[in-house]
Design a protein around this motif. Structure first.
Motif, mmCIF file in Angstrom:
data_model
loop_
_atom_site.group_PDB
_atom_site.id
_atom_site.type_symbol
_atom_site.label_atom_id
_atom_site.label_comp_id
_atom_site.label_asym_id
_atom_site.label_seq_id
_atom_site.Cartn_x
_atom_site.Cartn_y
_atom_site.Cartn_z
ATOM 1 N N ILE A 61 4.815 100.172 9.267
ATOM 2 C CA ILE A 61 5.445 100.287 10.577
ATOM 3 C C ILE A 61 4.365 100.460 11.645
ATOM 4 O O ILE A 61 3.375 101.153 11.410
ATOM 5 C CB ILE A 61 6.396 101.511 10.590
ATOM 6 N N LEU A 62 4.565 99.845 12.787
ATOM 7 C CA LEU A 62 3.661 100.082 13.918
ATOM 8 C C LEU A 62 4.443 100.781 15.021
ATOM 9 O O LEU A 62 5.566 100.390 15.333
ATOM 10 C CB LEU A 62 3.070 98.767 14.440
ATOM 11 N N ILE A 63 3.834 101.834 15.564
ATOM 12 C CA ILE A 63 4.438 102.577 16.670
ATOM 13 C C ILE A 63 3.726 102.157 17.952
ATOM 14 O O ILE A 63 2.502 102.038 17.974
ATOM 15 C CB ILE A 63 4.302 104.102 16.446
ATOM 16 N N SER A 64 4.481 101.953 19.007
ATOM 17 C CA SER A 64 3.892 101.512 20.276
ATOM 18 C C SER A 64 2.924 102.554 20.824
ATOM 19 O O SER A 64 3.046 103.752 20.527
ATOM 20 C CB SER A 64 4.992 101.265 21.312
ATOM 21 N N GLU B 140 6.387 93.712 10.590
ATOM 22 C CA GLU B 140 7.778 93.744 10.139
ATOM 23 C C GLU B 140 8.644 94.668 10.980
ATOM 24 O O GLU B 140 9.827 94.416 11.164
ATOM 25 C CB GLU B 140 7.828 94.187 8.675
ATOM 26 N N LEU B 141 8.048 95.742 11.469
ATOM 27 C CA LEU B 141 8.848 96.753 12.152
ATOM 28 C C LEU B 141 8.035 97.423 13.254
ATOM 29 O O LEU B 141 6.933 97.913 13.014
ATOM 30 C CB LEU B 141 9.301 97.788 11.120
ATOM 31 N N PHE B 142 8.602 97.437 14.471
ATOM 32 C CA PHE B 142 7.900 97.974 15.635
ATOM 33 C C PHE B 142 8.758 99.051 16.295
ATOM 34 O O PHE B 142 9.856 98.783 16.755
ATOM 35 C CB PHE B 142 7.609 96.844 16.629
ATOM 36 N N HIS B 143 8.238 100.270 16.292
ATOM 37 C CA HIS B 143 8.937 101.396 16.916
ATOM 38 C C HIS B 143 8.483 101.542 18.365
ATOM 39 O O HIS B 143 7.283 101.695 18.627
ATOM 40 C CB HIS B 143 8.612 102.691 16.160
ATOM 41 N N GLN C 113 13.734 93.610 14.675
ATOM 42 C CA GLN C 113 12.584 94.304 14.076
ATOM 43 C C GLN C 113 12.100 95.449 14.969
ATOM 44 O O GLN C 113 11.022 95.987 14.773
ATOM 45 C CB GLN C 113 11.443 93.308 13.842
ATOM 46 N N LEU C 114 12.945 95.808 15.942
ATOM 47 C CA LEU C 114 12.589 96.887 16.872
ATOM 48 C C LEU C 114 13.395 98.143 16.565
ATOM 49 O O LEU C 114 14.523 98.074 16.106
ATOM 50 C CB LEU C 114 12.885 96.461 18.320
ATOM 51 N N SER C 115 12.775 99.295 16.867
ATOM 52 C CA SER C 115 13.485 100.569 16.791
ATOM 53 C C SER C 115 13.250 101.311 18.094
ATOM 54 O O SER C 115 12.115 101.371 18.586
ATOM 55 C CB SER C 115 12.958 101.403 15.618
ATOM 56 N N LEU C 116 14.307 101.862 18.668
ATOM 57 C CA LEU C 116 14.209 102.603 19.929
ATOM 58 C C LEU C 116 14.098 104.102 19.676
ATOM 59 O O LEU C 116 14.903 104.670 18.943
ATOM 60 C CB LEU C 116 15.441 102.363 20.799
ATOM 61 N N HIS C 117 13.119 104.745 20.333
ATOM 62 C CA HIS C 117 12.965 106.199 20.218
ATOM 63 C C HIS C 117 13.699 106.935 21.336
ATOM 64 O O HIS C 117 13.902 108.144 21.233
ATOM 65 C CB HIS C 117 11.473 106.574 20.263
#
Length: 199
Positions: free
Chosen positions: A2-5, A26-29, A54-58
């Motif tokens: 996972i990569l975090i912005s 694969e996955l971007f937070h 493939q995005l996740s919102l914090h």
């Protein structure tokens, strides 16, 4: 993996995010805690439609549905303020949920609604100097009983430390400083990806 912005804006950020996706991310937070709702809308709108799943919102979770995002992340504080009923509603709507924890006791008590949890800092943080944990993660993870929720190592994860984190018993790793502080973001990401795939 996972990569975090980067929490703050960086030059050419959207182009770099697209290049990372094109190179197998694969996955971007999206962790931009200072962003207003409008700033978040602008940021997400700039990311290609083909990458939305493939995005996740914090933060600003209510925007997820509008943008076709199916993942949301709960900070520790947010998690403690959210009822089990509310979490289950998100799950019923087809969302994948993640959260952050800082001790194994909290991990063992996590709601089954969470698909994965960030646990750290495993090593001294790159993005937050002098931020480290005094936990022995190898020993902590030996006591793990919760196998419903994946455990993701975060904090100080570099290409040299990925193997150690996975050997401690983590299911995956999340990167932040090692990528955004790199002089060659894409190549460093690809290197980390290759190492993860070996294990």
């Amino acid at each position: 993996m996972i990569l975090i912005s980067n929490p703050i804006a960086i030059t050419n950020e959207i182009n770099t995010i697209h290049a990372l996706f094109e190179n197998g991310m694969e996955l971007f937070h999206i962790r931009k805690s200072e962003f207003t709702e409008f700033e978040m809308e602008v940021f997400v709108s700039a990311i290609g439609l083909e990458f939305r799943n493939q995005l996740s919102l914090h933060s600003h979770h209510h925007l997820a549905k509008e943008f076709g995002i199916h993942r949301i992340h709960f900070t520790e504080k947010m998690r403690t303020e959210t009822s089990e009923e509310s979490l289950k509603k998100w799950k019923e709507k087809g969302f994948k949920l993640s959260t952050s924890i800082h001790c194994m006791a909290d991990f063992e008590k996590l709601s089954d609604a969470f698909d994965y949890a960030f646990f750290g800092p495993v090593f001294e943080s790159i993005s937050k100097p002098n931020y480290a944990s005094n936990l022995d993660f190898r020993m902590e993870l030996k006591q793990r009983k919760n196998n419903k929720t994946a455990l993701v190592a975060v904090g100080g994860i570099t290409s040299e430390r990925i193997k150690a984190a996975l050997e401690y018993g983590f299911d995956d790793v999340a990167l932040l400083g090692t990528i955004w502080n790199s002089s060659n973001t894409i190549e460093n990401y690809k290197l980390c990806q290759q190492i993860v795939h070996l294990y």
